[in-house]
Each structure stands twice: as structure tokens, then as C-alpha cells.
Enzyme design. Structure first.
Site, PDB file in Angstrom:
ATOM      1  N   LYS A 265       0.843  -1.199   0.000  1.00  0.00           N
ATOM      2  CA  LYS A 265       0.000   0.000   0.000  1.00  0.00           C
ATOM      3  C   LYS A 265       0.879   1.251   0.000  1.00  0.00           C
ATOM      4  O   LYS A 265       1.724   1.427   0.875  1.00  0.00           O
ATOM      5  CB  LYS A 265      -0.911  -0.014   1.224  1.00  0.00           C
ATOM      6  CG  LYS A 265      -1.717   1.262   1.431  1.00  0.00           C
ATOM      7  CD  LYS A 265      -2.481   1.219   2.757  1.00  0.00           C
ATOM      8  CE  LYS A 265      -3.106   2.564   3.088  1.00  0.00           C
ATOM      9  NZ  LYS A 265      -3.761   2.570   4.420  1.00  0.00           N
ATOM     10  N   ASP A 270      -2.308  10.506   3.791  1.00  0.00           N
ATOM     11  CA  ASP A 270      -3.713  10.141   3.960  1.00  0.00           C
ATOM     12  C   ASP A 270      -4.420  11.132   4.881  1.00  0.00           C
ATOM     13  O   ASP A 270      -4.261  11.086   6.100  1.00  0.00           O
ATOM     14  CB  ASP A 270      -3.815   8.726   4.542  1.00  0.00           C
ATOM     15  CG  ASP A 270      -5.263   8.280   4.712  1.00  0.00           C
ATOM     16  OD1 ASP A 270      -6.137   8.886   4.076  1.00  0.00           O
ATOM     17  OD2 ASP A 270      -5.495   7.324   5.469  1.00  0.00           O
ATOM     18  N   LYS A 277      -9.740  12.957   8.683  1.00  0.00           N
ATOM     19  CA  LYS A 277      -9.196  12.520   9.963  1.00  0.00           C
ATOM     20  C   LYS A 277      -9.121  13.694  10.942  1.00  0.00           C
ATOM     21  O   LYS A 277      -9.058  14.853  10.522  1.00  0.00           O
ATOM     22  CB  LYS A 277      -7.784  11.954   9.773  1.00  0.00           C
ATOM     23  CG  LYS A 277      -7.697  10.655   9.021  1.00  0.00           C
ATOM     24  CD  LYS A 277      -6.242  10.246   8.836  1.00  0.00           C
ATOM     25  CE  LYS A 277      -6.115   8.921   8.101  1.00  0.00           C
ATOM     26  NZ  LYS A 277      -6.578   7.785   8.912  1.00  0.00           N
ATOM     27  N   ASP A 288       1.662   6.247   5.808  1.00  0.00           N
ATOM     28  CA  ASP A 288       0.673   5.354   5.214  1.00  0.00           C
ATOM     29  C   ASP A 288       1.188   4.684   3.951  1.00  0.00           C
ATOM     30  O   ASP A 288       0.453   3.917   3.319  1.00  0.00           O
ATOM     31  CB  ASP A 288      -0.628   6.118   4.930  1.00  0.00           C
ATOM     32  CG  ASP A 288      -1.857   5.246   5.081  1.00  0.00           C
ATOM     33  OD1 ASP A 288      -1.768   4.201   5.743  1.00  0.00           O
ATOM     34  OD2 ASP A 288      -2.921   5.617   4.538  1.00  0.00           O
ATOM     35  N   ASP A 347     -11.977   7.125   4.271  1.00  0.00           N
ATOM     36  CA  ASP A 347     -10.742   6.869   5.013  1.00  0.00           C
ATOM     37  C   ASP A 347     -10.396   5.385   5.027  1.00  0.00           C
ATOM     38  O   ASP A 347      -9.361   5.004   5.558  1.00  0.00           O
ATOM     39  CB  ASP A 347     -10.857   7.412   6.444  1.00  0.00           C
ATOM     40  CG  ASP A 347      -9.512   7.488   7.148  1.00  0.00           C
ATOM     41  OD1 ASP A 347      -8.479   7.569   6.439  1.00  0.00           O
ATOM     42  OD2 ASP A 347      -9.482   7.457   8.392  1.00  0.00           O
ATOM     43  N   ARG A 351      -7.662  -0.347   1.189  1.00  0.00           N
ATOM     44  CA  ARG A 351      -8.207  -1.567   0.595  1.00  0.00           C
ATOM     45  C   ARG A 351      -8.688  -1.321  -0.840  1.00  0.00           C
ATOM     46  O   ARG A 351      -8.746  -2.251  -1.641  1.00  0.00           O
ATOM     47  CB  ARG A 351      -9.326  -2.108   1.476  1.00  0.00           C
ATOM     48  CG  ARG A 351     -10.537  -1.207   1.605  1.00  0.00           C
ATOM     49  CD  ARG A 351     -11.356  -1.508   2.853  1.00  0.00           C
ATOM     50  NE  ARG A 351     -10.688  -1.068   4.070  1.00  0.00           N
ATOM     51  CZ  ARG A 351     -11.160  -1.284   5.292  1.00  0.00           C
ATOM     52  NH1 ARG A 351     -12.305  -1.917   5.469  1.00  0.00           N
ATOM     53  NH2 ARG A 351     -10.489  -0.861   6.352  1.00  0.00           N
TER      54      ARG A 351
END
Length: 497
Positions: A265, A270, A277, A288, A347, A351
Site C-alpha cells: 500500500k 492520507d 481525519k 501510510d 478513510d 483496501r
């Protein structure tokens, strides 16, 4: 840092400082006793005074005033009659930390003379190389003025018998290669998001390809659009930084040999997107992309070790930013696999980029695929910062990763992934939702990814709790490069036998 081998007999050993292990009851190893005899009993006399602590890693410096060895650094292995892996690691760490504070010189270790439960001589030497490199790591590239440099160990030798010298040198070379991979992963993780962009990661892959004769391909937005990678591109929509899909290939075996594919990833920053966030500690979201960093670091280690196998690194990378173009909660996107996804939380973006990369991995006809991601805060709640979360359908692949983690002191812990958890991902509007609620969040994230991995053996490593450290010692850990390197080393050995 330089590592070397000394194969002279213990009693003839010459060094500015010899590092000697001390067993329970303040006993020396056979080599330690020979050195003590050559120093007219100075070591045993120091031990007899009782100043050395019994806790593993406790140290005591003895000035020997000898032409052979001016100083001896005594290191306790603890009070257990049998030395375990943890006690040995603590002893090595204590010894090398103390050695790093001393004046520069020629240090020679005999710590590997100690028998460690279930670990051979190669492991004991490699552990010292790994810890020495870890203690010597600094990230100072972005400072305009360097602080006064803290002392660090610059050279370390290992005393072994002549018959073991060649094997020990190979062990040092392998351990140093893995440490180089860890350092690369740390450097990439520690860089801020304004520097370590998707383009920067792609350039790093190209640099590795040139240095180690790897094959590299970087897919741009138009190519991803042609492949219908709607999930990955939905995350990239909100950012001005162009997304990339990096394909880095190491070919150490015949083309017919199925590769192991590592998928990392690569969210270089992010914000959470529209599902923004909290501001506190958002700076740490530069980490991230540590899954991507670990893939590049592992490929570097594999190439330097010249393992007889094929490995493919896939890095889907972009930023997750809020803007007028950004994906909204409730949007439905179509993945490369054709499955539709209702994005309930922007967020939960990791995936989304991984699922398209996992579908892309099918074209390599892999023997196994492992994805690595700072995927869920839920994994941190479940396991803290010690174990990486491991999810796998196949017991053999899971057990191989667990053993590699134990051997490399980079542990993981297997988590459940029963079919019942899939129920939480149901959507009334799409094939699947991208989140399954607060309950078992790390598990449902893995279950989401599993829907895109039916074509091969697959494992998922959630490194959200282990990829970096917060607080006063903030920084990338370089994990799980050791775990992955150990896994690939063992797999290459098994394939060759």
C-alpha cells in the site's frame, strides 16, 4: 558500518575491545576462559567483584592493560540456565549500545559463542549485524545543521573458527543486505509527504532497477483507466499528484518459475479524504506508504542477496485528499475485477487501491501473493505495537510467515478470517461495502481483500501498529522487511532443495 571475521584462536585474539558473554552464575564460555587466561585472570577477577548485573544486557567494562586486548566488555546473558532468543537479543543490544558510546576502535564480539535455544551460529551472527545496523541508523537528510553527532559503532569483527569463516562471511553479507533494505524502507517512511510523493516512489523503483538490474514498469493514470482500475483511481481523484502503479521485477530463476508477488500500500499521505481525519497526529499519515516502502526495501534485499527465485513487487500509490473532485461517502465504484464497491468511508482507502493491485497480480501466475499495508487502526487496538496482524486462508503460507517473523525478530500474529465476517460487508446497493463497522475492523478489512484473491495463495499483513513509532523516538521501523526477507530466504532454500 564495517563487519569482518577474525579466525585466530581466542587466546591469540587481538582487538581494542573484546566483547565477552557472561552466563548465569557469572560463568564464561570456553573462549572467554581462554581470553581470561591470556589476560592473567583480569576478567575472572572483575567478575568476582560482583559488579556485573544479572539482567540480560547488563554490561561491565574491564581494562586489561594487555598488548592483545586493551579492554574487555562483559555482557550478561541473564539468569536463566538456558539462553533464549529474547535474552540473547537483549544482551546484544546492551553490548552494542555500550560499545557505541566508547572511543572508536576495533571491536571483536564473541557473543555468538553462547548456545541459543533453536538458533544456529548463523542466526547469532546475523542478529548482531542487524542490531548493530539498527543502532547506527540516523535520519538526518533534511537538517540544515547537524547536531553534535552521537557516537556510533563503526566496525565490528566476529571471532570464529577457520572452518566456519566462509559461512560466517556469507551470513554477514545476507544480514547486511537485509539491513540495507530496512534502511531504505525507513528512509522512505521518514520522508514527509511533500517529498515522498507517488512520483518519488516511482523514481526510487527506477533507481533500484538501474542499480540491481531489475525490470521496472510504471503504469500511469491512462493505463490504469484502460485496465478499469476504478477502485484505485477513485482514491486518487481528490489529489493533484498523479497516481502510479509500480511494477518491479527481480528474476533470479528461470522464467517458468512462478514468482512470489509482494503488494505494498502506497498512500503517500492520507487525510482521510472527505471522511477527514482528526488534526491531532495527522502528520503521521506520511507513514501510510510504509507497505510500499517495505516492498521496495525487500526487493532491494532480495536483489543484493541474489536469491534463486523470482519476486514481483507491486506498489499502487497515490494521495488521499479532500477536494471538489474527491470520492464522496456513498459513491459506488467498479474495481478492476468487475466487483462494485460502495464507499461508505473514504478513510478506508487502502483496501481500494490494494484490491485493484491484487487483481492485477493474477497476470503473473504467482506461487503466492502477500500484501502489506498500514490498513486499520483496529489492528493496533487488537495487537498493539509488537505483532503485525497476519491474515491467510492457507495454513502453510501462514505458518511459513509466522516462523520467518520469529526467526527475524519481526513477529506477526495470525488473526481469524471466518466467512461469517463477510456478512458485515454487505451493501444494499453494490456487491460489497468498503467497511463493515467498528466490530472486528481489521478482520473485515482482510475479508474485503480476500474477495479479490481467489486465484492464488494469499496472505495479508496489517502493519498499522508496527510500521512506525510515535513519541520521542518517532520514526519508521522498517518492518516488515526482515520478516519478508526471512520468508523469501526460507522459500528460496526450500525451492532449491
Amino acid at each position: 558500518m564495517r563487519f569482518s571475521i577474525k579466525s585466530s584462536a581466542a587466546q591469540a585474539l587481538r582487538s581494542d575491545c573484546v566483547i565477552l558473554p557472561v552466563l548465569t552464575g557469572r560463568k564464561l564460555t570456553a573462549s572467554g576462559r581462554l581470553i581470561d587466561d591470556g589476560l592473567a585472570g583480569a576478567v575472572s577477577a572483575a567478575l568476582g567483584r560482583g559488579d556485573l548485573g544479572t539482567k540480560a544486557g547488563a554490561t561491565q567494562l574491564v581494562y586489561a592493560a594487555s598488548a592483545k586486548s586493551a579492554r574487555v566488555l562483559l555482557v550478561s546473558l541473564g539468569s536463566d540456565t538456558k539462553t533464549g532468543q529474547k535474552a540473547f537479543i537483549e544482551a546484544v543490544r546492551g553490548a552494542l549500545r555500550h560499545a557505541g558510546t566508547m572511543a572508536k576502535g576495533d571491536f571483536c564480539s564473541l557473543l555468538h559463542d553462547v548456545e541459543v535455544d533453536s538458533r544456529d551460529l548463523g542466526w547469532r551472527i546475523a542478529t548482531q549485524v542487524t542490531i548493530a545496523r539498527e543502532l547506527g541508523y540516523r535520519f538526518e537528510q533534511l537538517r540544515s545543521k547537524k547536531d553534535d553527532p552521537s557516537p556510533r559503532l563503526e566496525q565490528l569483527a566476529f571471532q570464529v573458527e577457520q572452518a566456519q569463516a566462509a559461512s560466517a562471511r556469507r551470513t554477514i553479507a545476507r544480514a547486511a543486505a537485509i539491513a540495507n533494505g530496512v534502511d531504505l524502507a525507513k528512509d522512505l517512511g521518514n520522508l514527509p509527504g511533500n517529498l515522498c510523493t507517488p512520483t518519488y516512489l516511482a523514481d526510487t523503483a527506477r533507481k533500484l532497477a538501474r542499480e540491481f538490474k531489475l525490470k521496472v514498469q510504471v503504469l500511469e493514470r491512462r493505463q490504469m483507466e484502460a485496465l478499469k482500475m476504478g477502485a484505485l483511481l477513485s482514491v486518487a481523484k481528490g489529489s493533484d499528484e498523479p497516481p502510479k502503479l509500480i511494477v518491479l521485477r527481480y528474476e533470479g530463476a528461470a522464467a517458468s518459475k512462478a514468482p512470489v508477488v509482494l503488494v505494498g500500500k502506497g498512500i503517500t499521505f492520507d487525510t482521510g479524504g472527505i471522511s477527514l481525519k482528526p488534526a491531532a497526529e495527522m502528520d503521521e499519515m506520511k507513514y501510510d506508504m510504509c507497505g510500499a516502502a517495505s516492498v521496495l526495501g525487500t526487493l532491494r534485499a532480495v536483489a543484493e542477496m541474489k536469491l534463486p527465485m523470482n519476486v514481483v513487487g507491486l506498489v499502487p500509490t497515490c494521495e488521499n485528499m479532500p477536494s471538489g473532485r474527491a470520492t464522496r461517502p456513498g459513491d459506488i465504484v467498479t474495481s478492476m475485477s468487475g466487483q462494485t464497491i460502495e464507499v461508505l468511508n473514504t478513510d478506508a482507502e487502502g483496501r481500494l487501491i490494494l484490491c485493484d493491485a491484487l487483481t492485477y497480480a493474477e497476470r503473473f501466475k504467482p506461487s503466492a501473493v502477500i500484501d502489506i499495508a498500514t490498513l486499520t487502526g483496529a489492528c493496533v487496538i487488537a495487537l498493539g505495537h509488537h505483532n503485525t496482524g497476519l491474515f491467510a486462508r492457507q495454513d502453510k503460507l501462514a505458518s511459513d510467515l509466522l516462523e520467518a517473523g520469529r526467526a527475524m525478530s519481526d513477529p506477526c500474529w495470525r488473526m481469524p478470517m471466518d466467512d461469517e465476517y463477510q456478512e458485515q460487508l454487505k451493501s444494499p446497493f453494490a456487491d460489497v461495502a468498503n467497511i463493515g463497522g467498528r466490530a472486528a475492523g481489521a478482520v473485515t478489512a482482510a475479508c474485503f481483500l480476500s474477495r479479490f484473491t481467489k486465484a492464488y495463495d494469499w496472505a495479508h499483513l496489517d502493519i498499522a501498529g508496527t510500521a512506525w513509532r510515535s513519541g520521542a523516538n518517532k520514526g519508521s521501523s522498517g518492518r516488515p522487511v526482515p520478516l519478508l526477507s526471512g520468508f523469501l530466504l526460507a522459500r528460496a532454500g526450500a525451492d532449491a532443495s
